[in-house]
Design an enzyme around this catalytic site. Structure first.
Site, mmCIF file in Angstrom:
data_model
loop_
_atom_site.group_PDB
_atom_site.id
_atom_site.type_symbol
_atom_site.label_atom_id
_atom_site.label_comp_id
_atom_site.label_asym_id
_atom_site.label_seq_id
_atom_site.Cartn_x
_atom_site.Cartn_y
_atom_site.Cartn_z
ATOM 1 N N GLY B 74 2.225 -1.165 4.570
ATOM 2 C CA GLY B 74 2.923 -2.490 4.585
ATOM 3 C C GLY B 74 2.295 -3.922 4.524
ATOM 4 O O GLY B 74 2.483 -4.783 4.980
ATOM 5 N N ASN B 129 -0.289 -7.475 -7.432
ATOM 6 C CA ASN B 129 0.267 -6.186 -6.908
ATOM 7 C C ASN B 129 1.659 -6.358 -7.154
ATOM 8 O O ASN B 129 2.514 -7.098 -5.986
ATOM 9 C CB ASN B 129 -0.177 -5.927 -5.354
ATOM 10 C CG ASN B 129 0.691 -4.683 -4.868
ATOM 11 O OD1 ASN B 129 1.605 -4.188 -5.422
ATOM 12 N ND2 ASN B 129 0.492 -4.406 -3.642
ATOM 13 N N CYS B 132 4.155 -2.337 -4.586
ATOM 14 C CA CYS B 132 3.974 -1.969 -3.442
ATOM 15 C C CYS B 132 5.432 -1.340 -3.143
ATOM 16 O O CYS B 132 6.331 -2.279 -2.887
ATOM 17 C CB CYS B 132 3.486 -3.122 -2.443
ATOM 18 S SG CYS B 132 3.301 -2.220 -0.873
ATOM 19 N N LYS B 167 -0.695 -4.993 -11.410
ATOM 20 C CA LYS B 167 -0.736 -3.532 -11.093
ATOM 21 C C LYS B 167 0.589 -2.869 -11.120
ATOM 22 O O LYS B 167 1.569 -3.440 -10.391
ATOM 23 C CB LYS B 167 -1.317 -3.622 -9.586
ATOM 24 C CG LYS B 167 -1.443 -2.233 -9.070
ATOM 25 C CD LYS B 167 -2.259 -1.982 -7.988
ATOM 26 C CE LYS B 167 -2.312 -0.553 -7.402
ATOM 27 N NZ LYS B 167 -3.367 -0.469 -6.381
ATOM 28 N N THR B 195 1.405 3.654 -5.782
ATOM 29 C CA THR B 195 1.929 4.695 -5.305
ATOM 30 C C THR B 195 3.380 5.187 -5.774
ATOM 31 O O THR B 195 4.191 4.224 -6.002
ATOM 32 C CB THR B 195 1.766 5.092 -3.738
ATOM 33 O OG1 THR B 195 2.612 3.623 -3.310
ATOM 34 C CG2 THR B 195 0.407 4.749 -3.333
ATOM 35 N N GLY B 245 -5.183 7.035 -9.583
ATOM 36 C CA GLY B 245 -4.195 7.913 -9.098
ATOM 37 C C GLY B 245 -4.670 9.315 -8.836
ATOM 38 O O GLY B 245 -4.717 9.819 -9.820
ATOM 39 N N GLY B 246 -5.410 9.524 -7.667
ATOM 40 C CA GLY B 246 -5.560 11.067 -7.325
ATOM 41 C C GLY B 246 -7.183 11.211 -7.825
ATOM 42 O O GLY B 246 -7.565 12.323 -8.157
HETATM 43 C C1 LIG Z 1 -3.775 3.581 2.534
HETATM 44 C C2 LIG Z 1 -3.418 2.879 1.368
HETATM 45 C C3 LIG Z 1 -3.145 1.594 1.197
HETATM 46 C C4 LIG Z 1 -2.948 0.992 0.102
HETATM 47 N N1 LIG Z 1 -2.819 -0.314 -0.019
HETATM 48 C C5 LIG Z 1 -2.597 -1.105 -1.175
HETATM 49 C C6 LIG Z 1 -2.527 -2.589 -1.170
HETATM 50 O O1 LIG Z 1 -2.728 -3.199 -0.308
HETATM 51 N N2 LIG Z 1 -2.260 -2.933 -2.497
HETATM 52 C C7 LIG Z 1 -2.297 -2.544 -3.548
HETATM 53 O O2 LIG Z 1 -2.054 -2.936 -4.676
HETATM 54 N N3 LIG Z 1 -2.175 -1.096 -3.494
HETATM 55 C C8 LIG Z 1 -2.607 -0.368 -2.354
HETATM 56 N N4 LIG Z 1 -2.527 1.173 -2.454
HETATM 57 C C9 LIG Z 1 -2.507 1.914 -3.279
HETATM 58 C C10 LIG Z 1 -3.952 2.404 -4.276
HETATM 59 O O3 LIG Z 1 -4.379 1.006 -4.547
HETATM 60 C C11 LIG Z 1 -3.662 3.160 -5.222
HETATM 61 O O4 LIG Z 1 -3.029 2.390 -6.562
HETATM 62 C C12 LIG Z 1 -2.840 4.428 -4.908
HETATM 63 O O5 LIG Z 1 -3.324 4.912 -3.772
HETATM 64 C C13 LIG Z 1 -3.188 5.579 -6.159
HETATM 65 O O6 LIG Z 1 -4.601 5.889 -6.216
HETATM 66 P P1 LIG Z 1 -5.426 7.113 -5.345
HETATM 67 O O7 LIG Z 1 -4.422 8.342 -5.536
HETATM 68 O O8 LIG Z 1 -6.693 7.221 -5.977
HETATM 69 O O9 LIG Z 1 -5.013 6.639 -3.851
HETATM 70 C C14 LIG Z 1 -2.881 1.725 -1.093
HETATM 71 C C15 LIG Z 1 -2.916 3.158 -1.102
HETATM 72 C C16 LIG Z 1 -3.317 3.690 0.127
HETATM 73 C C17 LIG Z 1 -3.484 5.129 0.188
#
Ligand SMILES: Cc1cc2nc3c(=O)[nH]c(=O)nc-3n(C[C@H](O)[C@H](O)[C@H](O)COP(=O)(O)O)c2cc1C
Ligand SMILES: Cc1cc2nc3c(=O)[nH]c(=O)nc-3n(C[C@H](O)[C@H](O)[C@H](O)COP(=O)(O)OP(=O)(O)OC[C@H]3O[C@@H](n4cnc5c(N)ncnc54)[C@H](O)[C@@H]3O)c2cc1C
Ligand SMILES: Cc1cc2nc3c(=O)[nH]c(=O)nc-3n(C[C@H](O)[C@H](O)[C@H](O)COP(=O)(O)OP(=O)(O)OC[C@H]3O[C@@H](n4cnc5c(N)ncnc54)[C@H](O)[C@@H]3O)c2cc1C
Ligand SMILES: Cc1cc2nc3c(=O)[nH]c(=O)nc-3n(C[C@H](O)[C@H](O)[C@H](O)COP(=O)(O)O)c2cc1C
Ligand code: FES
Ligand code: FES
Lengths: 259, 305, 305, 259
Positions: B74, B129, B132, B167, B195, B245-246
């Site tokens: 959040g 962003n 979210c 984003k 996500t 993403g992953g």
């Molecule tokens: C714990 C957590 C916090 C995140 N906080 C933000 C955020 O504050 N702003 C944002 O744009 N994306 C946020 N994300 C999304 C990540 O930047 C990323 O887009 C997403 O996790 C996919 O990449 P990954 O699979 O490598 O984690 C967050 C993801 C995670 C897991």
């Protein structure tokens, strides 16, 4: 100073119902009681996250880390399958540990697996000249763990079991409450189920004894970066804010916690 | 053989390599200092910054799923003022460009954030962003429609000269349409994916695992979805794509580059292995060397179909 | 304690238990005969049937991803006529209701399929697949917009008295809107989720792994996404929901029931463990017994939030 | 008749570069050469799918299944870590095996790991009174596997290595082509890389010798249900259709394959 390591399993033995005592060879930079390590529990992406486990003891001469854990899910089940010679991927010591008080008399209150970090604290406190009383509670006698190992140390052990199969019959907090009617402590340290911790906090608060409790919350990074592991705490000004259990805790002053 | 060239250009920024953290998984950098050399990264991306301090959602905030992570943080962050005062001084002395990720509840908040970050020493770009899934207002509401997304980026564009990275969310029927919308509105790059919306249930308690009921899914589980979004978008827009993403390993990163990403962001991997980015950068370099590729740009978009 | 009641009612069908196969992962039933008692299932759902024989997509058609499976089968099936002649005789002598999944390239094909299946002995209901990501025409095109989906279901509704189950896609901005659309158009139930669009890359060959480039993601990886879709839709429509996506165990199935699914479908699990459904049914029953729940309907939608 | 089983690892030993010979105790209903088993390679959902491995041999008296596999990815790497006493979750025998011809003279052509199913076929054919010539090709001599085990059987072994470190120097198909100039066979059976199989098909076709080849394709179910594992085949009428490798194959008449 990176604290990522590969530790070699020295022993991994059952010491109670679904409970294991794990010894790992790894060099840790000065771990303190209450701190934890964060372990990978698998070699694929499922399970994905590390598992936090309290430091149960550490022997710098042998570079041996001890953990005490219960199998409750997939990660810990995988851990229970590791054999001597296997290597584990660990991170830590992490978090802030317990802070012993100026006065010498300390009570440690462990519920179930709460003994894991308090064992280390008991040993360190006793070695540091504290008068240590360790209250340990469990459902029944076979849940009272690793106490034989404390023999020989200046630690007074008080047992409580729900079913009365050993020591006091009832919750460990009731035993503590009785003792607090006539015993003086300069600090109380507790680890165990949340309801138990709340009760300890209440008892300590009523008597004005500083108390610290170790909390659990689901974690991702363990480093303070993701803000996944928060609990609600009172700030200086009485306002409530979310703090990381992994980096601001897991040990917190009991009176800061929003129960 | 000589060391391969790892630099990429992205939205006017020169990155020494194409690897950066994904917002929110790397705090404001400091937390990882003991684990890797921050100066070795392609860029630094901050946790989302909001105008006012944001308390975040009630715990539990993370839940593990098969090869995935659900989070409902959040956007907890100390707000723009504290960010500028307490976090920027550390960030600005680092070598890699600092990309500040911003999130608002209203269009006006995004604009205000962009306005106040414009010209701040050490801020190299804004990542906006609009995706979210864990906040009630703003966030995904802007990222769900090409029109809303474009309107927002256009408004931000007017108040800043900084490069804008939009984003994007995968929780849409047509991610390409959103990407084209923000491109037309003046975005200099897009980053994706944020996500996927998801939920976990605690059977024993008969409750959602997360305090906020639902959360955003990340990690290896979403990689196929992310790769597909990146591949589609990269073919349809002219501006560069930051893929994420992953991504857990150098192989994953290479797959995104092949699919058309100009750079990659590493998120969940940081939470599992704090050295992940260092290992990915080393792995990329080793791959290029091994395959006699002189310049990483040669593999960007080189997927044969 | 007495055996718990496992029956559920769904779109006018009485299912002896809430567990059925997900279309396309169970062939036409015969393949699994040696592994489980087909008569023990809640229902049988066929592979998608098209009007004409469909050759399917070029191989490779499956790719493993972290805790997931990408497929691009492309609805290979022998077509309606052969289905009726060669598959229905086997299916109609089974006890569980047979749900025939249909897919068309055009609205007219869906209508023609529905018309010709209406009144066929042994066909208990139609599942209308408007969510296949692996075909060029039809499929997802109908499932992506509430209006298109409603138009299609309305047309099918006119030509059949069979219960209609609309199978929905998660690849949309608002799955609830699509669900409401098909509900208003006369669907008797919805099933979700079909697969998420995704892609896998073969780094060595620098090509997509799948012959069809992209595919549909299923399996444990997508469970959080599926649970969230089911939970949202179940709260917003009156017709029952068949939940699916990553159900591998009885625990998974129970989570979907809690989230509001009246029944569950098991897909990828069948491909990993041909006895999966038998084990899930046994596990459900054991759970109810253990928790003193007399009727499985008591847990449907019982998630506390 | 369900063919899902748990097999106990009897031995799992390296027999070549990254190549393992696995012996499993399990009762299989009459497996035939060319059939395969489908094994879970992990205890979590990552990796998710089973892995198909050819039956390398089966001993009904000892209820012992033998497999020969190369570590190429995560599944086979996991497999290589299994130790005696571990149990593996298997499915099979699956698919259709080789069909020996009416005439007695058969040539078996194995490229690399293609020896896995052909070893079983060689043993069964020899035991059935066939005159068996086994052509084995590999990159170099240490890729020629398990041949010592064939000693004592009426199997003529012809070796070929790319680097000439053993036997004929060159592709095994060149060796076969030379022999076909003066040797007569009533059937040819091949397993190995696709290009090699295509070459064998061509050689056999030119001489009108019936040939069967064993194909590989990525599989999910292994049972014919998902249609994930198809190859393009010519039908009776010359039309092309996709057929399942798992249930219609993995062994197909060479002339049916669209190369
Ligand atoms: C714990 C957590 C916090 C995140 N906080 C933000 C955020 O504050 N702003 C944002 O744009 N994306 C946020 N994300 C999304 C990540 O930047 C990323 O887009 C997403 O996790 C996919 O990449 P990954 O699979 O490598 O984690 C967050 C993801 C995670 C897991
Ligand atoms: C600081 C700290 C110290 C701990 N010390 C010990 C210890 O010394 N001995 C011990 O037995 N246990 C300890 N725990 C609890 C231990 O972390 C969990 O039992 C363990 O993570 C469960 O993992 P699993 O895969 O077996 O269970 P699963 O339920 O399959 O795990 C699923 C997810 O939930 C998380 N999770 C589940 N239970 C807990 C929990 N109680 N606390 C935090 N996360 C949880 C897991 O980490 C994982 O991400 C500690 C927890 C914390 C936060
Ligand atoms: C009928 C049949 C019989 C086989 N017999 C043998 C044998 O006896 N010995 C042996 O060493 N190998 C054999 N193979 C190949 C073997 O199945 C693969 O090497 C193995 O699946 C690789 O798994 P991995 O996890 O190690 O590799 P990864 O590359 O990590 O696997 C990823 C995915 O691709 C699939 N895959 C990768 N390579 C192949 C391949 N060549 N064929 C089919 N699927 C593949 C895997 O099954 C998995 O789903 C056979 C294949 C088939 C189809
Ligand atoms: C191999 C495969 C083939 C499928 N074929 C169809 C199909 O023909 N028609 C259809 O409606 N859904 C099809 N699906 C989607 C499944 O029915 C199901 O919606 C999806 O896989 C999610 O469930 P799961 O995670 O349990 O597999 C297919 C899925 C797989 C994996
Ligand atoms: S677990 Fe990431 S901040 Fe505590
Ligand atoms: S693998 Fe499913 S049909 Fe062959």
């Amino acid at each position: 100073m990176s604290s990522l390591w590969q530790g070699e399993v020295v022993a991994n033995t059952a010491v109670g119902p679904d409970i294991y005592h794990l010894r790992l060879r790894t060099a840790l930079p000065g771990p303190r009681p209450g701190q934890f390590v964060h372990l990978r529990c698998g070699s694929s992406w499922d399970p994905l996250l590390r598992r936090p486990l309290s430091i149960h003891d550490y022997n710098p001469a042998r570079q041996e880390l001890e953990l005490l854990y219960q199998v409750v899910g997939r990660g810990t089940a995988w851990l229970a399958g590791r054999r001597p010679g296997d290597f584990l991927d660990g991170l830590g010591p992490l978090g802030r540990g317990f802070t012993l008080p100026p006065g010498p008399r300390v009570a440690l209150v462990a519920g179930g697996l709460g003994i894991a970090p308090l064992f280390f604290l008991a040993r360190v406190a006793a070695a540091g000249g504290y008068q240590v009383t360790l209250y340990v509670g469990a459902r029944s006698r076979d849940g009272l763990l690793r106490l034989e190992t404390l023999q020989g140390l200046a630690v007074e052990v008080q047992r409580a079991t729900d079913d009365g199969s050993a020591g006091f019959a009832g919750p460990v907090t009731s035993l503590l409450a009785r003792h607090l009617e006539y015993k003086q402590y300069d600090g109380i340290f507790a680890c165990g189920p949340r309801a138990m911790l709340a009760e300890v906090a209440k008892l300590a608060g009523q008597r004005g004894i500083p108390a610290e409790v170790s909390l659990e919350e689901r974690m991702a990074c363990g480093l303070g970066a993701c803000r996944g592991c928060v609990v609600a705490l009172y700030g200086e000004d009485g306002s409530i804010a979310y703090e990381n259990v992994c980096s601001a805790g897991p040990v917190f002053p009991a009176e800061k916690i929003v129960w | 053989m000589v060391k391969p060239r790892m630099e990429v250009e992205l939205a006017g920024l020169r990155l020494q390599n194409p690897v950066m953290p994904a917002s929110g998984t790397f705090g404001f950098g400091e937390e990882y200092e003991g684990y890797l050399d921050l100066n070795s990264l392609g860029a630094i991306v901050t946790k989302s910054v909001t105008l006012e301090p944001t308390p975040g959602n009630p715990p539990p905030r993370v839940a593990e799923t098969p090869a995935g992570l659900l989070n409902s943080i959040g956007l907890q962050n100390p707000g723009l003022e504290v960010f500028l005062r307490e976090k920027m001084p550390f960030l600005r002395q680092l070598r890699p460009p600092v990309i500040v990720n911003i999130a608002g509840r209203t269009l006006e908040e995004y604009v205000e954030l962009a306005r106040r970050l414009d010209g701040v020493d050490g801020v190299a770009a804004l990542e906006v962003n609009i995706s979210c899934p864990n906040v009630k207002e703003g966030g995904l509401a802007f990222g769900s429609s090409p029109e809303q997304a474009a309107r927002l980026i256009r408004a931000v564009r007017r108040v800043t000269t900084l490069p804008i990275i939009a984003k994007l969310s995968p929780n849409v029927t047509d991610v390409v349409a959103v990407a084209k919308g923000v491109e037309a509105a003046g975005a200099d790059a897009v980053s994706l994916i944020n996500t996927l919306q998801g939920m976990a249930v605690d059977l024993e308690r008969r409750r959602p695992v997360l305090g906020n009921i639902s959360g955003g899914l990340s990690g290896p589980a979403v990689k196929p979805v992310a790769l597909y979004c990146v591949w589609r978008v990269a073919r349809e827009v002219m501006i560069p794509v930051i893929g994420m993403g992953g991504i857990m390993t150098a192989t994953d990163a290479l797959e995104f580059l092949l699919a058309g990403a100009r750079a990659v962001a590493v998120g969940t991997a940081n939470l599992v292995n704090p050295r992940a980015m260092a290992e990915i950068i080393a792995g990329l370099e080793a791959y290029l060397l091994q395959h006699n590729i002189e310049d990483v740009n040669q593999i960007i978009g080189a997927l044969e179909v």
